[in-house]
Design a protein around this motif. Structure first.
Motif, PDB file in Angstrom:
ATOM      1  N   TRP A  62      24.608  19.982 -74.300  1.00  0.00           N
ATOM      2  CA  TRP A  62      23.402  20.409 -73.599  1.00  0.00           C
ATOM      3  C   TRP A  62      22.215  19.731 -74.246  1.00  0.00           C
ATOM      4  CZ3 TRP A  62      23.452  23.973 -69.559  1.00  0.00           C
ATOM      5  CH2 TRP A  62      24.670  24.594 -69.324  1.00  0.00           C
ATOM      6  N   ARG A  64      18.079  19.858 -74.302  1.00  0.00           N
ATOM      7  CA  ARG A  64      16.865  20.557 -73.877  1.00  0.00           C
ATOM      8  C   ARG A  64      15.704  19.593 -74.036  1.00  0.00           C
ATOM      9  NH1 ARG A  64      12.869  23.251 -76.318  1.00  0.00           N
ATOM     10  NH2 ARG A  64      13.988  23.349 -78.303  1.00  0.00           N
ATOM     11  N   GLN A  69      13.239  22.001 -69.559  1.00  0.00           N
ATOM     12  CA  GLN A  69      14.305  21.466 -68.707  1.00  0.00           C
ATOM     13  C   GLN A  69      15.565  21.247 -69.542  1.00  0.00           C
ATOM     14  OE1 GLN A  69      12.355  17.974 -67.214  1.00  0.00           O
ATOM     15  NE2 GLN A  69      11.758  19.013 -65.338  1.00  0.00           N
ATOM     16  N   GLU A  70      16.720  21.542 -68.949  1.00  0.00           N
ATOM     17  CA  GLU A  70      17.995  21.354 -69.637  1.00  0.00           C
ATOM     18  C   GLU A  70      18.951  20.569 -68.763  1.00  0.00           C
ATOM     19  OE1 GLU A  70      19.757  24.935 -71.114  1.00  0.00           O
ATOM     20  OE2 GLU A  70      18.271  25.121 -72.702  1.00  0.00           O
ATOM     21  N   THR A  71      19.791  19.790 -69.431  1.00  0.00           N
ATOM     22  CA  THR A  71      20.842  19.019 -68.767  1.00  0.00           C
ATOM     23  C   THR A  71      22.114  19.212 -69.563  1.00  0.00           C
ATOM     24  OG1 THR A  71      19.287  17.330 -68.032  1.00  0.00           O
ATOM     25  CG2 THR A  71      21.580  16.703 -68.095  1.00  0.00           C
ATOM     26  N   SER A  72      23.236  19.354 -68.871  1.00  0.00           N
ATOM     27  CA  SER A  72      24.509  19.444 -69.581  1.00  0.00           C
ATOM     28  C   SER A  72      25.469  18.399 -69.035  1.00  0.00           C
ATOM     29  CB  SER A  72      25.118  20.836 -69.462  1.00  0.00           C
ATOM     30  OG  SER A  72      25.648  21.052 -68.187  1.00  0.00           O
TER      31      SER A  72
END
Length: 93
Positions: A62, A64, A69-72
């Motif tokens: 993950w 941040r 905003q977060e992306t995994s």
């Protein structure tokens, strides 16, 4: 290789790596941590890199970024080199 990766220069603010301690799907992530974590952390002393182990979960990383905003990205059955590639991609965003 991990020592050359600089984290926090862009909008990335935190990395969280989730993995299972025993599953075959997490083997590459465990290998990455054993081989590269120390050098990565030494090169990025003030950058938060969180390792979370939990039995039976699918491995993911993950990222941040600024403004929450977060992306995994799934790391299931990924090798150590693939994990490094994903981290470089997150760092460059």
């Amino acid at each position: 290789m991990a020592s050359a990766l600089r984290l926090g220069a862009g909008s990335l603010r935190e990395l969280r790596i989730h993995l299972c301690q025993k599953s075959a799907a997490s083997q590459g992530v465990r290998d990455f941590i054993e081989q590269h974590y120390v050098a990565l952390k030494k090169n990025n002393k003030d950058f938060p890199i969180l390792i979370r182990e939990c039995s039976g979960i699918a491995p993911r990383v993950w990222g941040r970024f600024t403004h929450g905003q977060e992306t995994s990205v799934s790391l299931e059955n990924a090798g150590s080199d693939r994990v490094m590639s994903v981290l470089k991609d997150l760092a460059s965003k």
